[in-house]
Design a protein around this motif. Sequence first.
Motif, PDB file in Angstrom:
ATOM      1  N   GLY A 132       0.769  -1.238   0.000  1.00 34.79           N
ATOM      2  CA  GLY A 132       0.000   0.000   0.000  1.00 34.79           C
ATOM      3  C   GLY A 132       0.797   1.284   0.000  1.00 34.79           C
ATOM      4  N   PHE A 133       2.133   1.239   0.034  1.00 31.64           N
ATOM      5  CA  PHE A 133       2.936   2.459   0.025  1.00 31.64           C
ATOM      6  C   PHE A 133       3.251   2.857  -1.406  1.00 31.64           C
ATOM      7  N   SER A 134       2.933   4.099  -1.734  1.00 30.09           N
ATOM      8  CA  SER A 134       3.096   4.566  -3.109  1.00 30.09           C
ATOM      9  C   SER A 134       4.470   5.173  -3.329  1.00 30.09           C
ATOM     10  N   SER A 135       4.781   5.418  -4.591  1.00 27.48           N
ATOM     11  CA  SER A 135       6.026   6.121  -4.895  1.00 27.48           C
ATOM     12  C   SER A 135       5.996   7.525  -4.306  1.00 27.48           C
ATOM     13  N   GLY A 136       4.786   8.101  -4.203  1.00 27.15           N
ATOM     14  CA  GLY A 136       4.647   9.415  -3.593  1.00 27.15           C
ATOM     15  C   GLY A 136       5.110   9.433  -2.148  1.00 27.15           C
ATOM     16  N   PHE A 137       4.874   8.335  -1.430  1.00 26.02           N
ATOM     17  CA  PHE A 137       5.337   8.259  -0.039  1.00 26.02           C
ATOM     18  C   PHE A 137       6.847   8.393   0.031  1.00 26.02           C
ATOM     19  N   PHE A 138       7.561   7.667  -0.816  1.00 23.79           N
ATOM     20  CA  PHE A 138       9.020   7.689  -0.773  1.00 23.79           C
ATOM     21  C   PHE A 138       9.567   9.050  -1.192  1.00 23.79           C
ATOM     22  N   LEU A 139       8.892   9.706  -2.140  1.00 28.86           N
ATOM     23  CA  LEU A 139       9.335  11.044  -2.553  1.00 28.86           C
ATOM     24  C   LEU A 139       9.081  12.061  -1.450  1.00 28.86           C
ATOM     25  N   ASP A 140       7.928  11.954  -0.775  1.00 33.85           N
ATOM     26  CA  ASP A 140       7.592  12.903   0.288  1.00 33.85           C
ATOM     27  C   ASP A 140       8.469  12.733   1.522  1.00 33.85           C
ATOM     28  N   THR A 141       8.995  11.531   1.725  1.00 34.15           N
ATOM     29  CA  THR A 141       9.797  11.254   2.925  1.00 34.15           C
ATOM     30  C   THR A 141      11.236  10.901   2.572  1.00 34.15           C
ATOM     31  N   TRP A 142      11.700  11.339   1.409  1.00 37.82           N
ATOM     32  CA  TRP A 142      13.008  10.906   0.916  1.00 37.82           C
ATOM     33  C   TRP A 142      14.138  11.245   1.879  1.00 37.82           C
ATOM     34  N   GLY A 143      14.055  12.362   2.555  1.00 37.47           N
ATOM     35  CA  GLY A 143      15.106  12.731   3.488  1.00 37.47           C
ATOM     36  C   GLY A 143      15.260  11.743   4.630  1.00 37.47           C
TER      37      GLY A 143
END
Length: 280
Positions: A230-241
């Motif tokens: 359920g984790f999207s690519s958007g999640f990783f981009l938003d929390t990349w730091g």
Amino acid sequence: MAKLDRVVMNQAWTCSVSSTVSFLPAGISDHTPTLLDIANDIRISRPFKFLNCWPSSKTFSDNVSFVWTQRHYGKKISFLFQKLKALRAPLRSLHKDEFSNLDKRVIAARNTLLDCQTSILETGGSTLLFRQEKVLLEEFKLYGLLRLRLSTNVPNSSTFSLMMVLPNIFTLLSKKESTTDTADNLPSSLFQQGTLQPCHTSILIAAITDDEILEALKYIDRNKSPRVDGFSSGFFLDTWGTVGHDFCAAARDYFVTGVMPKAANSTLITLVPKVTVGIH
């Protein structure tokens, strides 16, 4: 005429569920439609999915950072999966506290705002009422914006997750290796000879960099095909730091070992009805 259709249940079902079965007219079919009526109120948990509106919460980053600082063990890809699994519960709680029943919250905020504005019209207004109106107006706009962001998410059947992110990352990076500018600059005589010199092979087998992984991740839409976690690519981009280091480590580990867990390629099969509303 022999009866072809049966309903079979085990003892665990009969002990925990109160249900009845009715056989409906067969019509022109050889089989009779079967209707299972369950008296119990069975709660079915919804699959987890990342929502685009969550990063707007003030506590979102704190939840991610707290889970990411916990100690986990295992291989790098499994290590990443463990952290994501541990993050589900805090994000579910965040959704329940701040984003559940947004339609009702929007209506309630609007009615409260209208009541305040009515009082201003009837009384001529006061400093306290004008301040209250400003706060209520901002609250109404906030809930409306959150509902809009929530509606931009693809439904459950289109959840895009890490199970799709990593394979897509590997595919994009593999394509990138074959189309890199450095390879384009190789001399044409090199390919005519049919062999590569050591200095050229070192370019082709160079390690994937974090910048290349991030660039490949950005090519993937925030919402895509259904997967399990359920984790999207958007999640990783938003929390990349916070999560970027572990994500890159998991991606690089695949290129080094060539091993991908079965879970990374697992998927969900969803049955889609052919009619809008089912009829008995």
